[in-house]
Scaffold this motif. Structure first.
Motif, short mmCIF file in Angstrom:
data_model
loop_
_atom_site.label_atom_id
_atom_site.label_comp_id
_atom_site.label_asym_id
_atom_site.label_seq_id
_atom_site.Cartn_x
_atom_site.Cartn_y
_atom_site.Cartn_z
N LEU A 42 0.92 -1.02 0.13
CA LEU A 42 0.08 0.22 0.09
C LEU A 42 0.95 1.38 0.29
CD1 LEU A 42 -2.54 -0.61 2.71
CD2 LEU A 42 -3.24 -0.67 0.62
N SER A 43 0.43 2.34 -0.57
CA SER A 43 1.24 3.84 -0.82
C SER A 43 0.20 4.94 -0.58
CB SER A 43 1.97 3.87 -1.61
OG SER A 43 2.53 5.15 -2.28
N ASP A 44 0.75 5.73 0.59
CA ASP A 44 -0.23 6.95 1.09
C ASP A 44 0.40 8.35 -0.05
OD1 ASP A 44 1.84 7.70 2.68
OD2 ASP A 44 0.66 7.71 4.16
N GLY A 45 1.10 7.70 -0.74
CA GLY A 45 1.89 9.16 -1.74
C GLY A 45 3.37 9.27 -1.08
N CYS A 46 3.78 8.90 0.42
CA CYS A 46 4.48 9.32 0.37
C CYS A 46 5.53 7.41 1.07
CB CYS A 46 5.53 10.01 0.86
SG CYS A 46 4.13 10.71 2.59
N GLU A 47 4.49 6.48 2.45
CA GLU A 47 5.17 5.81 2.76
C GLU A 47 4.71 4.51 1.97
OE1 GLU A 47 6.68 5.50 5.35
OE2 GLU A 47 6.98 8.15 5.81
N TYR A 48 5.00 3.56 2.68
CA TYR A 48 4.95 2.53 1.16
C TYR A 48 4.72 1.61 2.89
CZ TYR A 48 5.91 4.48 -2.93
OH TYR A 48 5.93 5.40 -4.09
N TYR A 49 4.04 0.43 2.60
CA TYR A 49 3.79 -0.54 3.87
C TYR A 49 3.64 -1.74 2.66
CZ TYR A 49 2.23 3.52 5.98
OH TYR A 49 2.41 4.71 7.01
N LEU A 50 3.79 -2.67 3.51
CA LEU A 50 3.98 -4.36 3.00
C LEU A 50 2.52 -5.52 3.56
CD1 LEU A 50 5.44 -6.36 1.49
CD2 LEU A 50 6.20 -7.24 3.21
N TYR A 51 1.62 -5.52 3.37
CA TYR A 51 0.74 -6.77 4.75
C TYR A 51 0.30 -7.31 3.41
CZ TYR A 51 -2.98 -4.92 0.82
OH TYR A 51 -3.76 -4.57 -0.22
N ILE A 52 -0.90 -8.56 4.01
CA ILE A 52 -1.13 -9.97 3.34
C ILE A 52 -2.41 -9.25 2.53
CG2 ILE A 52 -1.76 -11.91 3.74
CD1 ILE A 52 -0.35 -12.28 5.84
#
Length: 129
Positions: A42-52
């Protein structure tokens, strides 16, 4: 003077230009990943998050992009591998890497939907060092 060890921090995820990626044991434990789970970023434009994105028990016997499995067939292997050309190309572009992006992750957070998210530090490519 120059340090003999250089960077001592290890990567948590590795994305390669050929579309393969590796999730290290810390990531697998933090997200509670099981064989056959589908991961996404997932991305909110500046941060990237790994998830299931989809758990194996909900996948209903299919083949999915970015589905992960243990890197060794036997034993208690905690490193998982998967493949997704689109995901790897996107992360390589964001981290400004060409062949390989070995990236560390931050601390686990839980969003308002109850998903476990692991921030990926995309600006710290340990493969470039």
């Amino acid at each position: 003077m120059k340090s003999l060890l250089g960077t001592v921090r290890r990567s948590d995820v590795i994305f390669r230009a050929d579309g393969r990626f590796v999730l290290k044991a810390r990531v697998v434990r933090a997200l509670n990943i099981s064989p056959g789970d589908v991961v996404d970023v997932l991305s909110d434009g500046c941060e990237y998050y790994l998830y299931i994105a989809c758990h194996a028990d909900r996948a209903l016997c299919g083949s999915y992009e970015a589905q992960v499995f243990p890197s060794r067939a036997k034993g208690t292997c905690r490193h998982f591998r998967g493949s997704s050309s689109r995901l790897c190309k996107a992360i390589l572009a964001v981290s400004k890497a060409v062949d390989k992006a070995a990236l560390p992750c931050g601390e686990l957070i839980i969003d308002e939907q109850g998903r476990r998210l692991l921030p990926i530090i995309v600006h710290l490519n340990l493969a470039a060092k």
